[in-house]
Design a protein around this motif. Structure first.
Motif, PDB file in Angstrom:
ATOM      1  N   LEU A 569     -81.460-125.444 -39.454  1.00  0.00           N
ATOM      2  CA  LEU A 569     -80.374-126.392 -39.692  1.00  0.00           C
ATOM      3  C   LEU A 569     -80.878-127.775 -39.297  1.00  0.00           C
ATOM      4  CD1 LEU A 569     -77.477-126.130 -40.761  1.00  0.00           C
ATOM      5  CD2 LEU A 569     -76.700-126.127 -38.401  1.00  0.00           C
ATOM      6  N   THR A 570     -81.040-128.661 -40.290  1.00  0.00           N
ATOM      7  CA  THR A 570     -81.655-129.958 -40.029  1.00  0.00           C
ATOM      8  C   THR A 570     -80.663-131.113 -40.045  1.00  0.00           C
ATOM      9  OG1 THR A 570     -82.159-130.202 -42.393  1.00  0.00           O
ATOM     10  CG2 THR A 570     -83.848-129.196 -40.987  1.00  0.00           C
ATOM     11  N   GLU A 572     -77.914-131.351 -38.280  1.00  0.00           N
ATOM     12  CA  GLU A 572     -77.182-131.429 -37.026  1.00  0.00           C
ATOM     13  C   GLU A 572     -78.165-131.603 -35.876  1.00  0.00           C
ATOM     14  OE1 GLU A 572     -74.439-128.319 -36.271  1.00  0.00           O
ATOM     15  OE2 GLU A 572     -73.574-128.311 -38.302  1.00  0.00           O
ATOM     16  N   THR A 574     -79.862-130.499 -32.661  1.00  0.00           N
ATOM     17  CA  THR A 574     -80.162-129.248 -31.969  1.00  0.00           C
ATOM     18  C   THR A 574     -80.117-129.469 -30.466  1.00  0.00           C
ATOM     19  OG1 THR A 574     -81.571-128.537 -33.801  1.00  0.00           O
ATOM     20  CG2 THR A 574     -81.876-127.418 -31.696  1.00  0.00           C
ATOM     21  N   THR A 589     -77.062-125.505 -32.316  1.00  0.00           N
ATOM     22  CA  THR A 589     -76.565-126.871 -32.451  1.00  0.00           C
ATOM     23  C   THR A 589     -75.223-126.955 -31.719  1.00  0.00           C
ATOM     24  OG1 THR A 589     -75.403-126.425 -34.516  1.00  0.00           O
ATOM     25  CG2 THR A 589     -77.738-127.041 -34.673  1.00  0.00           C
ATOM     26  N   HIS A 592     -73.109-124.592 -34.243  1.00  0.00           N
ATOM     27  CA  HIS A 592     -73.591-123.383 -34.893  1.00  0.00           C
ATOM     28  C   HIS A 592     -74.710-122.759 -34.061  1.00  0.00           C
ATOM     29  CE1 HIS A 592     -71.804-125.699 -38.249  1.00  0.00           C
ATOM     30  NE2 HIS A 592     -71.439-124.508 -38.699  1.00  0.00           N
ATOM     31  N   ILE A 594     -77.928-120.201 -35.113  1.00  0.00           N
ATOM     32  CA  ILE A 594     -78.633-119.688 -36.280  1.00  0.00           C
ATOM     33  C   ILE A 594     -79.746-118.760 -35.806  1.00  0.00           C
ATOM     34  CG2 ILE A 594     -80.012-120.273 -38.317  1.00  0.00           C
ATOM     35  CD1 ILE A 594     -77.915-122.968 -36.765  1.00  0.00           C
ATOM     36  N   GLN A 601     -83.450-117.745 -42.627  1.00  0.00           N
ATOM     37  CA  GLN A 601     -82.219-117.588 -41.866  1.00  0.00           C
ATOM     38  C   GLN A 601     -81.670-116.174 -42.044  1.00  0.00           C
ATOM     39  OE1 GLN A 601     -77.806-119.447 -42.189  1.00  0.00           O
ATOM     40  NE2 GLN A 601     -79.458-120.967 -41.973  1.00  0.00           N
ATOM     41  N   MET A 604     -75.727-116.799 -39.082  1.00  0.00           N
ATOM     42  CA  MET A 604     -75.173-118.051 -38.577  1.00  0.00           C
ATOM     43  C   MET A 604     -73.808-117.750 -37.944  1.00  0.00           C
ATOM     44  SD  MET A 604     -74.155-121.633 -40.491  1.00  0.00           S
ATOM     45  CE  MET A 604     -75.830-122.074 -40.829  1.00  0.00           C
TER      46      MET A 604
END
Length: 1460
Positions: A569-570, A572, A574, A589, A592, A594, A601, A604
């Motif tokens: 997940l890029t 948001e 981390t 994050t 979330h 993951i 993935q 989630m």
């Protein structure tokens, strides 16, 4: 002018060592002392390495350590059919002048406990003597009936252990289970100590007492006293020899009678010590410099000569050994066994040294068949052992720290010890009973196991400049504010074959591989993936860099490339990323969670209604802390052996939690069973302290308890199970009762070099698989810490196994709320026990090779609090059987500026203002989102409120350059590195504040690390390869194997010049012949011990690798000693200055020849280098060489002129046309050996007449006295002490004192400035022979104005420590003086010692003035950080201070002296 003295590097030279059961009744420990430090080590059973368990700082230099049994004597009970469990041993510690303390280790609190104190320093005992030159000598009877201490070299203190009735019971055939009264027991059950006046017992005891020992196999305690009734010396041996004698005293403690039973006279004058021979032989061994004599009351004496010097020095009948040529001057000796030479367990021998590294060697015994004669064997067996042991003491520095158990012969001098093979060296041979035809002998050899690094004795110290490619690369990329010249503290260490140069730094300076700017980066993690091979060390596959609103993903390999597509997940920010399971990755994050395999993935989980504040993962567990204070535990499970999935396993919502951490236990400390397979260092340490002690003792039958018995335990695995808990307590004890008397053939060692290991004794647990358990540690907002056991089965819920109330108070001992015996946590009486400190982060980690040292580190307010777990059995069945004790942490991470959250009241007051500011910022962001600037990243140790995510500043690492530990991010980053049992703190302030840190292993960066500095620069780095981190400071040691006397650094050429000497035997002497002198050669036999002559030479060395520069060596004349060497600046063309190396020499022939010296000036010039030899571009050129009328003892420069002390005068010369022209001179005292200059002032130190201040007036060309000290003082070192515009003078003396003087012509007692005024006197406790003056470091200080333009004095000591003297302003001094007085009286001290008494100067002459107490004791003030928050608050309220004041003052002082 006020000051503070602080020991910034502990002493490393070992003075005393004993092997005793100090911590546990079933495990021996190595107890070492160095000055006022007491170290407790264990030797690991299989690897035979050192591991430090405890370090204690005492307020007094330890003069002797003597162990004693608290229970019945093991020797007296060996004949009995039943015996007790071996008891722990206590230690007798003696201190100057006549203080004795008996201490033991309390396993319930992991600290020392003083059992008794004995003080005999009254005026009647001194008999008018002001200064005591004789340290106390303590001896303990081998049957544990009494102890004695020799005080003032004339009185004997007898300390009975038991009453007369108890002693008769103990020496009888049967021993009841209640026999034996400890020395610390009730006074009504034991006899009191008394003093025996030796001069009244025998006329021979009126002289100097050399040594004393208790004899074995006597019914009454019998003390052998070796003394010298009439003094003599080498020059008077021709008319007076054999002046030593001995007497034996039979001590009756009940009747207090001490008859003399065994006088012996006319022993050689050079007797050094005596050694009691154990049973069954008995008797005494007298060691002299040139002979060894065995004395026994029932048989005639027997002595052997070690060289031919005994022909003229003694008339005592000695057997000559013609093939032997050794001397036992200052030698140490100890028996290996009853018929051999001391051993630790498994034939390990420890060689402690003050001149070099201390060694741990293993002794091997190999049987060979040798058809030689008896005389030859006896000649070999005579005393070569003692020679080699003394030579090992001198050669211990030759063991390089990086060398393992191979190629030992390269580390030992082959001329003295013959190499047997690559691993062993022949020690000595001995004869065993054999036939007449063939003689069977044993060859003994050594194997290197481990060493303790020693930087002492530090003779001469300078400041050098580190110059290497790594340092230059780092300097190019540093921010301008941190670009300073890297400095090294360089000191000479050791003498002769232990001679070396130690290069020290206080901080760790990384070696950069590459750097990259990534603006806006906040946090960073590195993770593994499933593509790595499991049989090798795994390499990191991904680097995640968190930014304010996004996350950058980099894939590692040959190159580091950004991953454009994948399951990460890029979009948001981390807040955590780590491995879960063996191959999976979890990314967390704010909203979330993951789960990924590689970059794919898998799952989630959304947390949109409850944002995540903190997360951590370990093994198959994931712990998530939300902003509402709820903890969610997720477990990784496999579905159909294909799909992996996270399921919610456990949830904690009963309280509002602030911190969470996961821990996997490999040490078996975290257990709920009593003494179940405690295979760790604390095994059996608390059995005898539990209430079940009586029950356990009654079930134990026939367990030998003699610590020196070679048949102590059965060999192999049974021994390990006994010592380290491989079985339960019932099974081994039952098995011992059925065993016949043990045979010594079953004893074997566990070294890898031995081909045979005994594995036949029920080897069911040969592979001891320690079960691993998973634990959750959580802290609630009220400061309660709970430990939950996590089950591997998802159907079983987690269980609370431990709970600690008021964890945020920072108590010394952490106990469970169900503990039946709570401890007294403070010493201040009834005080307020509430504490408002906040816990911001918690980390539990297991360190060490077996992960059996479990540490708990927490960030509480602005302090780092460090705890270590230890077993404790007295708890309910369902609770963890452990406690935590506080460990001193030297990492001071307090932020530079005061925070708004320094107390709870201010946090509540500012809450409304913070909310208003946040609303205003949000409104501005909505109206103008493009111009919004990113918020500054917080890099201090204070987190935001609960609605912000908790940054992880405590970053554990497993393998960074083969080291494990914790890295502390923040404004003041630190490394906490575990090495040999110590968790050492090393600052890394070279790159400023560090935001985040991650361990990194890659083809291009093996065992390295990544970090972001404050400028958002990503550094890919490795640890400095040349530095040793097993020492208190990062160290680089250059072995010279020769004595290094002086060092100087030439700035222009970046080269070092060293004055070195070698010892060469000589048979020539210089005699006067008219006005000239001649050399006479004497012919001596082969085994005559020739005197040694020192040959001096000067050599240039490169600054990078310390390689000698070819053709840059200048050898001095025979019998010429170099007395001083310095880098000076002289005028050579008008007012132009040039740097030269000045050397002063003195000819040392004999007392009949007048001593003269030379002044030599060297210049380092550049020449055309030779082919393929770049070091030859520099050459040493002599520009001036002239003989003076006296010895040149000190040199320096002043205003471009050369100033030197020649004989009893100080000259000033002008250097012109390669010659020196005299300008001025002045007469001085006896012998000037120290000279320091500032501007036109000269400070000189005399060997007996203290210090004096001279002034040179250039316009008048006059050199004159300004002021001098009116007292006599044996000066070791002297220097200027500068506090802004004030200048004072510091001098250290031979009695380990430090004095500060001032020139005050307005004071009446100075008689118009003629005498220096003593402003402060302070007892350091170490001998200081060299000082370095440096400007203090004012970076990152709370108040820079308090330390600007101040200069600190760095003081390396002969004990291997480093002290520091820092000037203070009066406001800080008065404030810290109140704290010092409170810490002296409010809290108990070890051994009952008084810190105030320890710091009072010990002078040889009675002073007529009062002591000046203007120097604070920094070692005592640093105890403030070890206090709990409750004790601190109470102490501060009594003194009327705020918590920040003391904390800021001490932290600023520590950072001001971080100079290297």
């Amino acid at each position: 002018m006020f000051s503070i003295f602080k020991t910034i590097h502990p002493p490393t030279g070992i003075e005393y060592a004993v092997w005793a059961r100090f911590l546990s009744p079933l495990e021996n420990n190595l107890i070492l002392s160095s000055a006022n430090y007491l170290y407790v080590y264990r030797v690991t059973p299989h690897t035979s390495n050192f591991e430090c368990l405890h370090t204690f700082v005492l307020w007094g230099n330890i003069c002797s350590i003597t162990p004693c049994h608290l229970g019945p004597s093991s020797s007296s009970s060996s004949s009995s059919s039943t015996s007790l469990i071996p008891s722990k041993e206590a230690l007798f510690l003696s201190f100057m002048d006549a203080k004795l303390s008996l201490i033991e280790f309390d396993s319930t609190i992991q600290d020392l406990k003083t059992l008794s104190m004995h003080y005999f320093e009254d005026e009647l005992a001194k008999e008018g003597q002001w200064f005591n030159y004789s340290p106390p000598i303590v001896r303990v009877d081998p049957d544990m009936r009494c102890a004695c201490m020799l005080i003032y070299n004339s009185k004997l203190v007898i300390i009975p252990f038991f009453s007369q009735l108890d002693r008769e019971i103990i020496t009888s055939d049967t021993i009841p289970s209640t026999a034996g009264i400890t020395p610390g027991g009730p006074r009504s059950s034991s006899l009191s100590s008394y003093i025996v006046h030796l001069k009244k017992l025998d006329p021979s005891l009126t002289g100097r007492i050399i040594d004393l020992q208790f004899l074995h196999s006597y019914y009454e305690p019998t003390l052998f006293i070796l003394c010298e009734s009439s003094r003599t010396w080498v020059g008077r041996v021709a008319v007076k020899k054999d002046t030593c004698c001995s007497v034996a005293l039979s001590i009756n403690v009940a009747q207090k009678s001490n008859p003399v039973i065994w006088p012996v006279d006319k022993l050689p004058f050079d007797c050094l010590s005596c050694l009691s021979v154990p049973k069954p032989i008995g008797g005494i061994l007298v060691l002299a410099t040139n002979s060894i004599i065995y004395l026994n009351q029932s048989i005639p004496a027997y002595g052997v000569a070690l060289n031919t010097l005994t022909r003229d020095s003694t008339k005592y009948p000695l057997r000559p050994l013609y093939d032997l040529k050794i001397a036992l001057d200052l030698a140490e000796a100890i028996f290996i066994s009853n018929d051999k030479l001391c051993k630790c367990d498994e034939n390990l021998i420890f060689f402690g040294s003050r001149l070099g590294n201390s060694l741990l060697l293993r002794l091997h015994e190999n049987a060979i068949i040798d058809p030689t004669s008896i005389d030859t064997i006896e000649t070999m067996n005579g005393d070569e052992n003692d020679n080699n042991r003394n030579d090992y003491h001198e050669q211990s520095e030759l063991i390089n720290e990086s060398i393992n158990k191979t190629n030992l012969s390269d580390m030992i001098d082959n001329d003295i010890i013959i190499p047997n093979n690559k691993n062993d060296i022949i020690f000595f041979t001995s004869e065993i009973d054999t036939n007449e035809s063939k003689k069977q002998t044993y060859t003994y050899s050594f194997e290197y196991c481990d060493n303790l690094i020693n930087i002492g004795p530090c003779g001469y110290a300078i400041v050098g400049e580190g110059d290497s490619e790594e340092i230059r690369l780092l300097q190019r990329h540093l921010p301008p504010h941190y670009q300073t010249t890297p400095l090294d503290l360089i000191t000479t260490s050791g003498t002769n074959k232990c001679g070396s140069v130690s290069i020290l730094q206080q901080t760790i300076k990384p070696e950069l591989i590459t750097t990259q700017a990534l603006p806006g980066s906040i946090d960073m993690w590195t993770v593994y993936s499933s593509t790595n091979e499991q049989n090798e060390k795994r390499e990191h596959s991904f680097i995640l860099i968190s930014q304010e609103t996004s996350t950058l993903i980099f894939q590692t390999g040959i190159d580091i490339t950004e991953l454009e597509q994948g399951g990460f997940l890029t979009n948001e920010q981390t807040i955590f990323c780590g491995n879960i399971g063996e191959q999976l990755i979890v990314q967390i994050t704010r909203l979330h969670a993951i789960l990924l395999r590689d970059s794919t993935q898998l799952q989630m989980i959304s947390f949109e209604n409850n944002p995540i504040r903190f997360a951590t993962s370990l093994d198959r567990y994931l712990a998530i802390l939300t902003t509402h204070g709820i903890i969610h535990i997720y477990l990784l499970i496999d579905i159909n052996n294909e799909q992996s999935k996270l399921i919610e396993y456990y949830k904690l919502n009963d309280k509002k939690y602030t911190c969470v951490n996961l821990y996997i236990d490999h040490s078996e400390l975290f257990t709920t069973t009593i003494n179940n397979n405690n295979n760790n260092i604390y095994s059996h340490s608390t059995i005898l302290n539990s209430p079940k002690q009586e029950t356990i003792q009654q079930t134990v039958v026939s367990l030998p308890s003699n610590p020196l018995d070679s048949t102590e335990f059965t060999g192999g695995d049974d021994e390990d199970e006994w010592l380290y808990g491989g079985k339960t307590i019932e099974n081994p004890l039952a098995s011992v009762t059925t065993v016949e008397p043990m045979d010594s053939s079953n004893i074997s060692t566990t070294t890898k070099s031995l081909p045979i290991i005994n594995n036949n004794n029920n080897n069911n647990n040969s592979i001891n698989i320690i079960p691993t358990t998973r634990w959750l540690i959580a802290i609630s907002k009220d400061g309660t810490l709970t430990i939950h056991e996590l089950m591997t089965d998802e159907t079983k819920s987690a269980t609370i196994r431990y709970e600690i109330a008021r964890f945020n108070s920072g108590l010394k001992i952490l106990v469970d709320v169900h503990d039946a015996s709570p401890l007294m946590t403070h010493y201040l009486g009834k005080i307020e026990t509430s504490c408002s400190a906040s816990v911001y982060e918690l980390l539990v980690i297991g360190l060490g090779p077996k992960k059996d040292r479990v540490y708990m580190i927490a960030r509480i307010d602005e302090d780092l609090i460090l705890y270590e777990a230890f077993p404790y059995q007295n708890l309910p069945d369902d609770r963890l059987k452990l406690r935590f004790h506080r460990v001193t942490c030297n990492a001071l991470v307090r932020t530079k500026k005061s925070s708004a959250k320094k107390n709870a009241a201010k946090r509540q007051k500012d809450a409304a203002q913070l909310q208003q500011q946040q609303q205003q910022q949000q409104n501005q962001a909505k109206h103008n989102p493009i111009s919004q600037e990113p918020l500054p990243v917080q890099t201090d140790l204070l987190d935001d409120e609960m609605n912000e995510y908790q940054r992880m500043l405590l970053r554990p690492f497993i393998d960074v350059a083969n080291h494990s530990g914790i890295f502390i991010c923040g404004t003041h980053p630190y490394w906490l590195i575990w090495s040999k049992g110590n968790l050492r703190a090393f600052p890394m302030n070279v790159d400023g504040p560090i935001k985040t840190f991650a361990e990194f292993n890659n083809n291009n960066c093996r065992n390295g690390y990544l970090y972001f500095n404050q400028k958002d620069d990503l550094r890919i780095s490795v640890m400095p390869s040349k530095r040793i981190l097993d020492t208190p400071w990062p160290l680089q040691k250059i072995p010279f194997k020769q004595t290094v006397h002086f060092l100087c650094y030439h700035v222009e050429s970046k080269l070092y010049a060293a004055t070195i000497s070698t010892n060469e035997p000589t048979n020539t002497l210089v005699q006067p012949s008219g006005e000239d002198r001649e050399s006479i050669t004497y012919q001596k036999e082969s085994n005559f011990l020739l005197p040694l002559r020192e040959q001096f030479f000067v050599q240039l060395y490169s600054a990078i690798k310390w390689e000698p520069i070819p053709n840059a060596k200048i050898t001095m004349n025979e019998w010429e000693h170099v007395t001083c060497m310095k880098t000076i600046a002289l005028r050579f063309q008008g007012n132009l200055m040039k740097t030269y190396i000045a050397i002063g020499t003195a000819n040392c022939f004999n007392e009949d020849v007048v001593s003269r010296g030379r002044v030599i000036l060297f210049d380092i010039i550049e020449v055309v280098p030779e082919v393929n030899q770049p070091l030859t571009k520099h050459k040493l050129k002599t520009v001036h060489d002239r003989e003076e009328k006296g010895p040149v003892t000190a040199v320096d420069s002043i205003l471009g002129y050369l100033v030197a002390a020649v004989g009893q005068k100080v000259y000033i010369w002008q250097y012109q046309n390669n010659s020196l022209k005299g300008i001025a001179f002045v007469d001085i005292q006896i012998y000037c050996h120290r000279m320091v200059t500032i501007k036109n002032y000269i400070l000189i130190g005399d060997v007996h007449k203290s210090i004096a201040l001279l002034r040179y007036q250039e316009n008048m060309r006059v050199l004159s006295y300004v002021s001098r000290d009116s007292r006599q003082l044996d000066v070791f070192a002297t220097d200027f002490f500068i506090d802004q515009t004030h200048v004072q003078f510091v001098a250290t003396d031979s009695d380990r004192n430090m004095y500060i003087y001032a020139h005050a012509p307005t004071q009446k007692e100075t008689q118009g400035g003629q005498w220096l005024l003593r402003k402060s006197d302070f007892h350091i406790g170490y001998s200081v022979t060299s000082t370095i003056r440096m400007v203090v470091n004012v970076n990152n200080l709370t108040t820079k104005q308090n330390f600007e333009n101040k200069q600190a004095l760095i003081m390396p000591t002969l004990d291997g420590g480093i002290g520091c003297l820092v000037p203070l302003n009066e406001k800080i001094f008065r404030r810290l003086a109140m704290l010092q007085n409170s810490l002296t009286t409010m809290f108990p001290q070890y051994c009952g010692l008084n810190p105030k008494s320890f710091r009072i100067c010990k002078t040889r002459r009675k002073q007529l003035d009062n002591p000046q107490k203007n120097t604070l004791d920094g070692d005592l003030l640093w105890r403030y950080f070890d206090l709990s928050f409750i004790e601190r608050n109470e102490l501060l309220s009594r003194l009327g201070m705020t918590p920040d004041q003391f904390h800021e003052d001490l932290t600023d002082i520590a950072r001001a002296v971080t100079l290297f």
